[in-house]
Design an enzyme around this catalytic site. Structure first.
Site, PDB file in Angstrom:
ATOM      1  CG  ASP A   1      63.240  58.885  63.638  1.00 19.82           C
ATOM      2  OD1 ASP A   1      62.305  59.853  63.100  1.00 19.82           O
ATOM      3  OD2 ASP A   1      64.076  58.471  63.369  1.00 19.82           O
TER       4      ASP A   1
ATOM      5  CG  HIS B   1      35.728  42.700  70.131  1.00 17.26           C
ATOM      6  ND1 HIS B   1      34.475  42.508  69.306  1.00 17.26           N
ATOM      7  CD2 HIS B   1      35.817  40.782  71.055  1.00 17.26           C
ATOM      8  CE1 HIS B   1      33.488  42.307  69.571  1.00 17.26           C
ATOM      9  NE2 HIS B   1      34.382  40.711  70.881  1.00 17.26           N
TER      10      HIS B   1
ATOM     11  CB  CYS C   1      59.167  62.652  60.376  1.00 17.49           C
ATOM     12  SG  CYS C   1      58.318  63.181  61.936  1.00 17.49           S
TER      13      CYS C   1
ATOM     14  CG  HIS D   1      55.851  60.942  58.841  1.00 14.63           C
ATOM     15  ND1 HIS D   1      56.713  60.584  59.939  1.00 14.63           N
ATOM     16  CD2 HIS D   1      55.990  61.593  57.763  1.00 14.63           C
ATOM     17  CE1 HIS D   1      58.120  60.185  58.708  1.00 14.63           C
ATOM     18  NE2 HIS D   1      57.227  60.716  57.668  1.00 14.63           N
TER      19      HIS D   1
END
Length: 337
Positions: free
Chosen positions: A144, A331, A147, A249
Site C-alpha cells: 500500500d 490492445h 510501505c 515499494h
C-alpha cells in the site's frame, strides 16, 4: 516523478506512472487515457486531500509537469469517467427501451506495471545464510502507500509505531525546521506538504527517510534492487537498519537466528533489525539476498522491463512502448516476460 492513478469505478486496477519532470500535460492526459482506455475529453481527475478537482485540460498542452502549482510527485490521481456527451440529434430521437437497457461492454484495463510478487511456485522471498548467526530474511510489507512507514516501524519499533504516527513525526519535524525544509526543498509550501504527507495515499521517500533516521538517531540503509546501490541516511551513526527498495515499494531486512526455512518464516518475533556500525557480515549477507531478489526480478523497472501484448503477441520494452502500442492499436492486455 511517480504518480499513482486510480479509477473510481474499480474497472481498472491502479497504475503507477513514472514521469519525467519535463513531460507536458498533454502527454500525462494521454497516459491516463491509455491506462484506463478512457476518452481524455470526458474524464474528471481529482488529487490531493481532501480530493480537489484537477482540470488539466484547461492548461496549455505543452505545460511541463514541473511547472504545475502543486507537488505531483507521490500524489494519487482519482479518475472518473463521465457520462458521454449527448448526441446532437433531436430529443425525439431516443433509443428504444430495449436498446437503452443493454449495457455497453466495458473495455479491459491496461495494466503496465510489472508485479513485485514471486511466481506461485516461489511465493516466498529468498534468504541469505549468515554462518554462526542465522539467516538474513526479507520481511514483505503490505503493498500500500504506507510501505515505507510500515517497513521502518518494523525495523525500528518492532511494528509498535503506526504509519500514521511516523507521518506525524515527519510533519512535526518539518514544521520545527522551516529553514532546512523550505518550500524550495519540499517542492511546495510547507503546510501543503505536511498535509500531503499526512495522507495515507501519499508515498514516503528520501525526505521522510532522512527525518526519521535523525529522529531515531540511527543510520538507515535503503538498498535498491534494480541497481544494487545503497542510499544512506544520517550517516554515520553507531547503529544502522536496512530496507529494500524495489522501485515503488519498500520492504524490511532482518536477521533471524533460525536457519530452517519454515521456522524463520513463521517466527518474525525473533528477528533482529538493528546492527552495530562496522558489521560487515550482515552487510554482505544483505547484499547477497538483494542480488537474489534482482535475479528474480523483484523490482519495478518502468523503463526497461519487458512486456508482451496479449492480443497480438508483440514484444515490448518499457512502459512508454506499451502505452504507445495501446494508443495505436487499442490492445490493452500486457504481461511481463
Amino acid at each position: 516523478m511517480r504518480v499513482k492513478v486510480r479509477y473510481s469505478t474499480g474497472a481498472s486496477p491502479p497504475v503507477v506512472l513514472t514521469l519525467p519532470d519535463s513531460l507536458p500535460v498533454s502527454s500525462l492526459l494521454a497516459q491516463i487515457q491509455a491506462s484506463g482506455n478512457l476518452p481524455t475529453s470526458n474524464i474528471e481527475i481529482r488529487h490531493s486531500f481532501p480530493p480537489k478537482l484537477l482540470d488539466l485540460a484547461t492548461l496549455p498542452p505543452e505545460t511541463p509537469l514541473a511547472s504545475l502549482p502543486f507537488k505531483l510527485d507521490g500524489d494519487q490521481l482519482t479518475v472518473r469517467s463521465l457520462d458521454p456527451p449527448r448526441s446532437s440529434v433531436s430529443s425525439s430521437s431516443q433509443p428504444s427501451p430495449s436498446q437503452a437497457s443493454k449495457p455497453k461492454p466495458k473495455p479491459k484495463p491496461a495494466t503496465f506495471s510489472p508485479t513485485t510478487t514471486f511466481p506461485p511456485n516461489e511465493s516466498d522471498p529468498p534468504d541469505a545464510l549468515l554462518p554462526g548467526r542465522g539467516t538474513v530474511v526479507l520481511r514483505v510489507m503490505e503493498d500500500d502507500n504506507s510501505c515505507l512507514f510500515r517497513a521502518l516501524s518494523y525495523v525500528l519499533t518492532n511494528g509498535l509505531t503506526s504509519p500514521t504516527e511516523l507521518r506525524q513525526i515527519v510533519t512535526t519535524w518539518i514544521q520545527n525546521d522551516p529553514e532546512t525544509y523550505s518550500a524550495a526543498v519540499l517542492g511546495q509550501p510547507v503546510d501543503e506538504y505536511c498535509q500531503w504527507i499526512s495522507m495515507e495515499s501519499s508515498w514516503g521517500g528520501g525526505i521522510e527517510l532522512a527525518i526519521l533516521a535523525k529522529f531515531f538517531d540511527i543510520e538507515i540503509l535503503a538498498i535498491d534492487v534494480s541497481t544494487l546501490s545503497t542510499m544512506r541516511f544520517n550517516d554515520p551513526r553507531p547503529r544502522f537498519c536496512m530496507l529494500v527498495y524495489s522501485g515503488i515499494h519498500y520492504d524490511a531486512l532482518a536477521l533471524s537466528p533460525l536457519t530452517e526455512y519454515s521456522l524463520f518464516l513463521q517466527n518474525p518475533d525473533k528477528d533482529s533489525c538493528i546492527f552495530d556500525r562496522g558489521d560487515q557480515g550482515i552487510l554482505q549477507a544483505a547484499m547477497e539476498l538483494v542480488r537474489k531478489l534482482k535475479q528474480k526480478k523483484y523490482f519495478t523497472d518502468t523503463k526497461r522491463f519487458t512486456l508482451r501484448c496479449g492480443v497480438c503477441g508483440l514484444g515490448l520494452v518499457g512502459e512508454e512502448a506499451a502505452r504507445a502500442h495501446a494508443r495505436k492499436t487499442g490492445h490493452t492486455e500486457f504481461g511481463e516476460f
